[in-house]
Write a protein that holds these residues in place. Structure first.
Motif, PDB file in Angstrom:
ATOM      1  N   PRO A 299     -33.899   2.453  31.373  1.00 10.53           N
ATOM      2  CA  PRO A 299     -33.614   3.782  32.097  1.00 10.53           C
ATOM      3  C   PRO A 299     -33.472   4.853  31.063  1.00 10.53           C
ATOM      4  O   PRO A 299     -33.583   6.110  31.340  1.00 10.53           O
ATOM      5  CB  PRO A 299     -32.418   3.805  33.131  1.00 10.53           C
ATOM      6  CG  PRO A 299     -31.900   2.479  32.501  1.00 10.53           C
ATOM      7  CD  PRO A 299     -32.874   1.767  31.915  1.00 10.53           C
ATOM      8  N   PHE A 300     -33.116   4.326  29.844  1.00 10.68           N
ATOM      9  CA  PHE A 300     -33.011   5.454  28.717  1.00 10.68           C
ATOM     10  C   PHE A 300     -34.044   5.649  27.767  1.00 10.68           C
ATOM     11  O   PHE A 300     -33.793   6.299  26.788  1.00 10.68           O
ATOM     12  CB  PHE A 300     -31.551   5.007  27.920  1.00 10.68           C
ATOM     13  CG  PHE A 300     -30.475   4.962  29.018  1.00 10.68           C
ATOM     14  CD1 PHE A 300     -29.879   5.912  29.867  1.00 10.68           C
ATOM     15  CD2 PHE A 300     -29.969   3.717  29.274  1.00 10.68           C
ATOM     16  CE1 PHE A 300     -28.949   5.692  30.744  1.00 10.68           C
ATOM     17  CE2 PHE A 300     -29.001   3.322  30.402  1.00 10.68           C
ATOM     18  CZ  PHE A 300     -28.539   4.584  30.959  1.00 10.68           C
TER      19      PHE A 300
ATOM     20  N   THR B 153     -24.720   5.691  30.629  1.00  8.53           N
ATOM     21  CA  THR B 153     -25.195   6.734  31.436  1.00  8.53           C
ATOM     22  C   THR B 153     -25.662   8.244  30.769  1.00  8.53           C
ATOM     23  O   THR B 153     -25.539   8.259  29.601  1.00  8.53           O
ATOM     24  CB  THR B 153     -23.962   7.465  32.378  1.00  8.53           C
ATOM     25  OG1 THR B 153     -24.032   8.618  32.822  1.00  8.53           O
ATOM     26  CG2 THR B 153     -22.655   7.325  31.652  1.00  8.53           C
ATOM     27  N   ALA B 154     -26.487   8.688  31.366  1.00 10.52           N
ATOM     28  CA  ALA B 154     -27.275   9.839  30.783  1.00 10.52           C
ATOM     29  C   ALA B 154     -26.918  10.842  31.801  1.00 10.52           C
ATOM     30  O   ALA B 154     -26.773  10.874  32.987  1.00 10.52           O
ATOM     31  CB  ALA B 154     -28.881   9.497  30.639  1.00 10.52           C
ATOM     32  N   GLY B 155     -26.976  12.276  31.130  1.00 12.43           N
ATOM     33  CA  GLY B 155     -27.233  13.193  32.072  1.00 12.43           C
ATOM     34  C   GLY B 155     -25.590  13.872  32.282  1.00 12.43           C
ATOM     35  O   GLY B 155     -25.461  14.763  33.049  1.00 12.43           O
ATOM     36  N   GLY B 156     -24.657  13.119  31.615  1.00 10.85           N
ATOM     37  CA  GLY B 156     -23.364  13.436  32.034  1.00 10.85           C
ATOM     38  C   GLY B 156     -22.985  13.648  33.588  1.00 10.85           C
ATOM     39  O   GLY B 156     -23.322  12.607  34.275  1.00 10.85           O
ATOM     40  N   ASP B 157     -22.413  14.870  33.942  1.00  7.49           N
ATOM     41  CA  ASP B 157     -22.039  14.853  35.175  1.00  7.49           C
ATOM     42  C   ASP B 157     -23.219  14.910  36.260  1.00  7.49           C
ATOM     43  O   ASP B 157     -22.932  15.037  37.445  1.00  7.49           O
ATOM     44  CB  ASP B 157     -20.846  15.894  35.600  1.00  7.49           C
ATOM     45  CG  ASP B 157     -19.726  15.442  34.696  1.00  7.49           C
ATOM     46  OD1 ASP B 157     -19.330  14.311  34.522  1.00  7.49           O
ATOM     47  OD2 ASP B 157     -18.964  16.373  34.080  1.00  7.49           O
TER      48      ASP B 157
ATOM     49  N   ALA C 224     -19.099   4.615  16.114  1.00  8.28           N
ATOM     50  CA  ALA C 224     -20.378   3.806  15.458  1.00  8.28           C
ATOM     51  C   ALA C 224     -21.028   2.975  16.491  1.00  8.28           C
ATOM     52  O   ALA C 224     -22.123   2.755  16.595  1.00  8.28           O
ATOM     53  CB  ALA C 224     -19.730   3.139  14.341  1.00  8.28           C
ATOM     54  N   ILE C 225     -19.922   2.243  17.275  1.00 11.03           N
ATOM     55  CA  ILE C 225     -20.637   1.257  18.537  1.00 11.03           C
ATOM     56  C   ILE C 225     -21.494   2.086  19.405  1.00 11.03           C
ATOM     57  O   ILE C 225     -22.611   1.865  19.865  1.00 11.03           O
ATOM     58  CB  ILE C 225     -19.550   0.673  19.083  1.00 11.03           C
ATOM     59  CG1 ILE C 225     -18.829  -0.462  18.269  1.00 11.03           C
ATOM     60  CG2 ILE C 225     -19.841  -0.077  20.293  1.00 11.03           C
ATOM     61  CD1 ILE C 225     -17.465  -0.671  18.549  1.00 11.03           C
ATOM     62  N   ARG C 226     -21.109   3.153  19.740  1.00  8.88           N
ATOM     63  CA  ARG C 226     -21.838   4.261  20.877  1.00  8.88           C
ATOM     64  C   ARG C 226     -23.211   4.559  20.063  1.00  8.88           C
ATOM     65  O   ARG C 226     -24.169   4.639  20.653  1.00  8.88           O
ATOM     66  CB  ARG C 226     -21.051   5.477  21.044  1.00  8.88           C
ATOM     67  CG  ARG C 226     -19.807   5.362  21.612  1.00  8.88           C
ATOM     68  CD  ARG C 226     -18.745   6.300  21.808  1.00  8.88           C
ATOM     69  NE  ARG C 226     -19.365   7.566  22.114  1.00  8.88           N
ATOM     70  CZ  ARG C 226     -19.117   8.121  23.511  1.00  8.88           C
ATOM     71  NH1 ARG C 226     -18.512   7.245  24.193  1.00  8.88           N
ATOM     72  NH2 ARG C 226     -19.949   9.225  24.047  1.00  8.88           N
ATOM     73  N   GLY C 227     -23.049   4.744  18.761  1.00 12.53           N
ATOM     74  CA  GLY C 227     -24.232   5.247  18.070  1.00 12.53           C
ATOM     75  C   GLY C 227     -25.468   4.085  18.255  1.00 12.53           C
ATOM     76  O   GLY C 227     -26.454   4.475  18.522  1.00 12.53           O
ATOM     77  N   LYS C 228     -24.949   2.872  17.943  1.00  9.87           N
ATOM     78  CA  LYS C 228     -25.859   1.911  17.853  1.00  9.87           C
ATOM     79  C   LYS C 228     -26.415   1.353  19.212  1.00  9.87           C
ATOM     80  O   LYS C 228     -27.678   1.212  19.477  1.00  9.87           O
ATOM     81  CB  LYS C 228     -25.137   0.613  17.441  1.00  9.87           C
ATOM     82  CG  LYS C 228     -25.073   0.436  15.935  1.00  9.87           C
ATOM     83  CD  LYS C 228     -24.549  -0.765  15.440  1.00  9.87           C
ATOM     84  CE  LYS C 228     -24.644  -1.125  13.689  1.00  9.87           C
ATOM     85  NZ  LYS C 228     -23.792  -2.369  13.398  1.00  9.87           N
ATOM     86  N   LEU C 229     -25.482   1.520  20.174  1.00  6.88           N
ATOM     87  CA  LEU C 229     -25.656   1.144  21.609  1.00  6.88           C
ATOM     88  C   LEU C 229     -26.817   2.284  22.110  1.00  6.88           C
ATOM     89  O   LEU C 229     -27.680   1.970  22.550  1.00  6.88           O
ATOM     90  CB  LEU C 229     -24.493   1.135  22.439  1.00  6.88           C
ATOM     91  CG  LEU C 229     -24.555   0.412  23.466  1.00  6.88           C
ATOM     92  CD1 LEU C 229     -24.897  -1.254  23.325  1.00  6.88           C
ATOM     93  CD2 LEU C 229     -23.003   0.489  24.215  1.00  6.88           C
ATOM     94  N   PHE C 230     -26.628   3.592  21.616  1.00  7.47           N
ATOM     95  CA  PHE C 230     -27.094   4.660  22.349  1.00  7.47           C
ATOM     96  C   PHE C 230     -28.721   4.733  21.817  1.00  7.47           C
ATOM     97  O   PHE C 230     -29.954   4.989  22.447  1.00  7.47           O
ATOM     98  CB  PHE C 230     -26.720   6.064  22.078  1.00  7.47           C
ATOM     99  CG  PHE C 230     -25.212   6.130  22.939  1.00  7.47           C
ATOM    100  CD1 PHE C 230     -24.963   5.339  24.187  1.00  7.47           C
ATOM    101  CD2 PHE C 230     -24.417   7.079  22.557  1.00  7.47           C
ATOM    102  CE1 PHE C 230     -23.877   5.491  24.709  1.00  7.47           C
ATOM    103  CE2 PHE C 230     -23.245   7.263  23.331  1.00  7.47           C
ATOM    104  CZ  PHE C 230     -23.044   6.497  24.243  1.00  7.47           C
TER     105      PHE C 230
ATOM    106  N   THR D 287     -27.703  12.438  24.117  1.00  4.53           N
ATOM    107  CA  THR D 287     -27.396  12.817  25.721  1.00  4.53           C
ATOM    108  C   THR D 287     -26.572  11.655  26.402  1.00  4.53           C
ATOM    109  O   THR D 287     -26.566  12.058  27.610  1.00  4.53           O
ATOM    110  CB  THR D 287     -28.621  13.242  26.534  1.00  4.53           C
ATOM    111  OG1 THR D 287     -29.609  12.073  26.320  1.00  4.53           O
ATOM    112  CG2 THR D 287     -29.308  14.181  25.745  1.00  4.53           C
ATOM    113  N   LEU D 288     -26.518  10.446  25.703  1.00  4.56           N
ATOM    114  CA  LEU D 288     -26.082   9.445  26.478  1.00  4.56           C
ATOM    115  C   LEU D 288     -24.547   9.192  26.406  1.00  4.56           C
ATOM    116  O   LEU D 288     -23.858   9.902  25.330  1.00  4.56           O
ATOM    117  CB  LEU D 288     -26.704   8.171  25.880  1.00  4.56           C
ATOM    118  CG  LEU D 288     -28.115   8.300  26.200  1.00  4.56           C
ATOM    119  CD1 LEU D 288     -28.607   6.742  25.407  1.00  4.56           C
ATOM    120  CD2 LEU D 288     -28.604   8.366  27.349  1.00  4.56           C
TER     121      LEU D 288
END
Lengths: 332, 773
Positions: free
Chosen positions: B552-553, B569-573, B536-542, B560-561
């Motif tokens: 940058p995002f 970060t975006a774009g994974g590896d 849920a934190i990730r969702g809010k942040l992204f 994709t974040l």
């Protein structure tokens, strides 16, 4: 724990004077048995005389000479177990000490106190049960109760509690003597085999020591059998457990023929048990499986198991055989 | 040391290298605190003016208390008060159930149901005075003849399915009798397991104080919400007025799961004297005032074809319980489904005796019932002249035989193969007594370890701060398993911060609730819950980062974040843009994101969270749902038995385990190792002896209730077998805390048979069983 008076004595002689002959006074050294039993309300001394300061004097010394070994009563179990002369010349003593208790307890417990260690009978250690040893005349709950750890030799109708120690068996086998001091009557020497009393009708009287009498030293005579000696202790786990059966053996061999054998048994008897019938059975015999088995049979001939402890009879026999065969193989 | 052994000890490093789907061997968060004494166990909580409580317990197992003579006790200097049934006003009776150990409610009446039942609580200024006074309380009884257990006159046998909601039916399939009649090879055998006690090193204790009408309880607890609810019931107060704190627990094994009546008695005493009270129970009283593993008996029948296919399996069990309460473990729920049998018939009986109510003890159903089944499997293999590993392979199955439900994953044979190789099983000579080494008889044996994957509803709060630190709050329990550490790892992983940056708070009813630390559910439940909150934190942040006007995002798909290395970060590896958390938070104009999350496993009732808040855990999993969720393992042991004196030693044991995602290879290995040692203990040592005349325990101390010491454990190897299971829960975790001690005793019994030709069917196996008259 009930309140008690506490005092310290610098010497064993001083301790005896301080204690007098009143029954409510106890000496305390390592305290590894006494303090346990006080916390359980089993022992209720009104006064403790602490003899630990005496460990700095002769009572704390080990002397090994040609004629034998002299162990001060205040030597700690660990110190005697690690003493080079004891290990080499009296391995049965070193092993009996080393296989007892835990390192922490061996560091605390004195040799004199260890000889007087009290039984682990659970009915004795819990005040809510009848026990002739704790409360004479109240009955014996172990007789028909949980008695897997109890004695099969030296028992009486009043008590089947086993003697729990190891060290005393080694000493009994080697004809050791304790030296004591009393306030009246002075010092005396008691053969270790006479020190402990089988329960008979008075299981509460465990030794021949008089009230206020204190062990000062243990002497072990040298003998041709002491180097070929060992202590075999069989127990439920590999360390820190009381013996189900144990054997202290010492052999003097002429080639394979037994000149003299010394055998004492633990874990199965009410007192440190010298198996003289087994020794006699071995004398002059070739030390082999058959002779060892005959000796073991002789040792247990009078065994009286009571229920849970029946296995101790065959176990003790096997323990004797194994100990004798191992002793025969020893390099001395 | 032989080269073989060296390899084994290298493989068995304390911090195993993670394999596929395994987390890093992060050292325990609390390791240093514990070895330096800084960790504060409940009885260590410093309180001013604390009074000490010592229990007085009954010397009889059945009857009535007729008189308490307190005169001598009250005369001891320092004694404040003695709480008895005559003055314990306001103490309510407890019901037996989810969070309570027993309905036996001391000090509410004079009835004595079992040996060592609480009859009074002495309060004094010092522990010593309280103990002395406790010895001087004189109780008089009207004693009745008690029934100690199996075989005693006066016991009552009840079918579990008629009396217990958790075991409404006995699993069965097909016609067992017909299957056995037509089977060329059959066995018909009986087994038994003894009474055992948990004996955690930390004694049971209750420490509490009142602030007005609010009560705070410090007590080692595997379920603080349950304790809160039940102590409130016992005192007749609002649970909202109670706080239960249990930050560190010095071993529990189930004994601190359900609340025992002592808690409310101590709390009442504290209110009555207007002082904080600390009551630490003596070791002997720990044996009688809390739960225990009841003795069990088993009758097993099996039939097989000559090529090893099992055609029928019958398992009837008997378990001791108290007179008033129907506690039952009913391990047939597991044994009936463990292999691809043909017909199955099971039945579970309770035998009511004059004993305290038993309770959960590490792997409650599996330890005794799987001992019986796995011993029978070895006997069947012998009857078939077949390798016992092959017998398991032939009867391995991905669908259980009762309802045809599929296992979500089952790596049993992978475990067997890995263990067999590490152990050197191929060098085994199957003939009895064939592997003698001088005076020592050697035997090799093996058995299956199995434990259900349990999960419950849980709640957690997670806060991620702009400086890259995080805080996790949930009333889960650190019973010594590494809960603080693995929960921190889960949050660190999902939030992309170092594990050192995560603070975990547990064991306090001020925090969102987690289920009882039982059934090995904590890692699966709490990690799934924490993962939900972190997501849920990730969702809010992204969402904020992607919907921002700049940065940058801006304009990117939030899906994709990722959170990694303290930033977004975006774009994974592929090496897309990254931005530090501080900058992302800065653009959002916020200091922290905090999310409260609830998680419920599939199949639990919708009111499970509400019930959890009200102190009741609902665990699901194992065989209870549409799918079979179990962790598996295989244990191989070597025993050495002296040819003359017959003492039994275990120089070598190998255990392999597959339990889905392993959060931390260090804590997992540690749990499994402890379990295997406990398995050895259960095979060879542990037994609470009962005086059958009096129905009283005799060896109520850890000098005569034996567990292994260091000298008893030589070579012990734990191998973690990689397994992935996305179906069990979001974290992919199967609990393993109770896996390691299942099957060990059967493997040892099999090895003893291999060494000696004696099949010992009653635990523990001791010299008594092997020495010949």
């Amino acid at each position: 724990m009930r309140p008690f008076q506490y005092e310290r004595a610098d010497t064993l002689e001083g301790a005896v004077k301080a204690a007098g002959t009143g029954g409510a006074t106890q000496f305390i050294a390592g305290g590894t048995t006494l303090s346990d039993l006080m916390k359980l309300d089993v022992m209720r001394p009104e006064r403790l005389v602490d003899v630990n300061p005496a460990a700095g004097g002769p009572a704390g010394r080990i002397e090994a000479t040609k004629s034998g070994l002299r162990l001060g009563a205040m030597v700690r179990m660990a110190e005697a177990a690690e003493h080079p002369a004891v290990k080499t010349d009296y391995p049965v003593i070193a092993q009996a000490l080393q296989l007892a208790a835990s390192q922490q307890i061996r560091n605390m417990a004195s040799l004199g106190g260890n000889l007087l260690q009290r039984t682990r009978c659970e009915y004795f250690r819990q005040v809510s049960w009848p026990c002739n040893k704790r409360e004479p005349g109240s009955g014996c709950a172990a007789m028909d109760g949980v008695n897997r750890l109890h004695a099969v030799l030296g028992t009486s109708d009043a008590c089947i509690a086993s003697y729990p120690g190891d060290f005393a068996q080694a000493l009994v086998a080697l004809d050791a003597v304790v030296e004591t001091v009393r306030e009246k009557g002075g010092a005396r020497r008691i053969a270790l085999s006479d020190l402990h009393r089988p329960p008979g009708d008075t299981p509460q009287v465990e030794t021949v020591l008089e009230p206020g009498e204190l062990i000062t030293a243990i002497t072990v005579p040298a003998g041709p059998w002491t180097r070929r000696s060992l202590y075999l202790k069989i127990r439920d786990r590999d360390s820190y457990a009381f013996a189900l059966a144990s054997a202290a053996v010492a052999l003097d061999l002429d080639g394979e023929v037994v000149r003299e054998a010394r055998i004492a048994l633990g874990g199965i008897a009410t007192v440190p048990w010298r198996a003289r019938e087994a020794e006699a059975a071995l004398r002059g015999k070739t030390m082999d499986e058959a002779a060892a088995t005959a000796a073991a049979e002789a040792a247990l001939a009078g065994a009286q198991p009571r229920g849970d402890n029946a296995f101790k009879v065959p176990l003790a026999k096997q323990t004797i055989v194994r100990a004798l065969m191992d002793a025969k193989r020893m390099e001395t | 040391m032989s080269p073989d052994q060296k390899t084994a000890s290298d493989r068995n490093a304390a911090a195993p290298e993670p394999k596929r789907n395994m987390g890093r061997p992060v050292p325990r968060y609390d390791a240093r605190l514990k070895v330096t004494g800084e960790a504060r166990y409940p009885a260590d909580e410093p309180l001013n003016n604390v009074a000490h409580g010592v229990l007085v317990t009954s010397d009889i197992a059945r009857g009535r208390l007729t008189r308490l003579d307190l005169s001598e006790a009250q005369a001891i200097p320092g004694v404040i008060e003695i709480l008895t049934h005559e003055n314990a006003d306001g103490l309510h009776r407890l019901e037996f159930g989810n969070g309570t150990a027993t309905s036996i409610s001391p000090l509410t009446d004079t009835r004595i149901w079992h040996d060592g039942q609480i009859v009074a609580l002495v309060l004094a200024d010092s522990f010593e005075a309280a103990r002395e006074a406790a010895y001087r309380v004189k109780a008089e009884y009207e004693a009745e003849k008690p029934s100690a257990g199996f075989g005693a006159p006066g016991t009552e046998t009840v079918l579990a399915k008629d009396a217990v909601k958790s075991h409404k039916e006995d699993p069965a399939a097909g016609d067992l009798e017909a299957a056995l009649r037509s089977s060329p090879v059959t066995i018909d055998v009986e087994y038994s397991t003894p009474t055992q006690h948990h004996n955690p090193i930390e004694l049971f204790s209750t420490t509490c104080f009142w602030t007005g009408d609010r009560l705070t309880v410090y007590e080692p607890s595997q379920f603080v919400y349950g304790f809160r609810e039940n102590v409130a019931k016992q005192l007749g107060i609002d649970p909202e007025k109670v706080r239960v704190v249990s930050r560190f627990i010095g071993g529990a094994f189930g004994s601190k799961g359900p609340m025992t009546p002592r808690t409310g008695i101590v709390a009442l005493a504290s209110r009555r004297i207007g002082r904080p009270v600390r009551c630490v129970v003596s070791r002997a009283q720990c044996f009688t005032t809390a739960t225990y593993r009841a003795e069990t008996r088993h009758h097993i029948r099996m039939g097989a074809t000559p090529d090893g296919k099992i055609t029928g399996f019958g398992h009837e069990g008997w378990e001791i319980t108290s007179r008033p309460d129907s506690y039952v473990v009913a391990g047939t729920d597991t044994t009936a489904r463990l292999y691809g049998y043909g017909a199955v018939w099971t039945r579970v009986n309770m035998v009511k005796a004059d004993r305290n109510t038993p309770g959960y003890m590490r792997s409650p159903p599996e330890t005794p019932y799987v001992f019986a089944l796995e011993s029978a499997m070895d006997e069947l293999a012998v009857a078939l002249k077949m390798d016992p590993v092959e017998l398991r392979r032939i009867n391995d199955t991905m669908t259980e035989p009762i309802g045809g439900k599929p296992y979500t994953s089952r790596s049993l044979m992978e475990c067997y193969d890995a263990a067999a190789e590490a152990f050197g099983w191929s060098k085994r000579d199957p003939a009895v007594g064939a592997m003698r080494d001088g005076d020592w008889l050697i035997g090799w044996g093996c058995a299956t370890a199995v434990y259900p994957t349990n999960m419950g509803a849980g709640a957690a709060r997670v806060r991620l701060t702009a400086d890259g630190t995080a805080r996790v709050q949930t009333a889960a329990h650190e019973i010594g398993t590494g809960a603080y550490t693995v929960i921190g790892q889960m949050a660190a992983e999902r939030l992309g911060v170092p594990v050192e940056a995560v603070v975990v708070e547990l064991g306090d009813t001020e925090l969102p609730p987690a289920p009882v630390a039982g059934g090995s559910n904590t890692t699966a439940t709490v990690c799934s819950t924490v993962l939900t909150a972190c997501d849920a934190i990730r969702g809010k942040l992204f969402h904020a980062a992607a919907s921002a006007k700049d940065g940058p995002f801006a304009g990117r798909d939030p899906a994709t974040l990722d959170l990694r290395d303290g930033g977004v970060t975006a774009g994974g590896d592929a090496g897309g843009p990254t931005e530090k958390l501080a900058d992302v938070f800065g653009r959002m104009g916020t200091g922290a994101i905090e999310e409260y999350a609830e998680w419920m496993p599939e199949g639990v009732p919708p009111d499970s969270l509400r019930k959890l808040y009200n102190g009741s855990s609902t665990l699901k999993g194992g065989s209870k749902g549409d799918k079979m969720m179990y962790a598996f393992g295989a244990e191989f042991v070597e025993v050495r038995i002296n040819a003359r004196t017959r003492e039994i030693r275990v120089p070598r044991i190998v255990g392999t385990f597959a339990a889905g995602r392993i959060m931390n290879t260090r804590t997992a290995r540690s749990q499994l190792m402890g379990g295997m040692i406990w398995g050895i203990s259960s095979a060879l040592h542990e037994k609470t002896e009962i005086d059958r005349r009096a129905a009283r325990y005799v060896n109520k101390n850890i000098s005569e209730y034996l567990v292994p010491v260091n000298a008893d454990i030589e070579q012990l190897e734990v191998i973690l077998v990689p397994e992935e299971d996305k179906a069990v829960n979001p974290a992919g975790v199967k609990g393993l805390g109770e896996l390691g001690n299942v099957g060990t005793a059967a493997a040892i019994a099999a090895a003893v048979y291999h060494a000696t030709g004696k099949r010992i069917r009653d635990l523990p196996i001791r010299i008594d069983d092997l020495i010949s008259a």
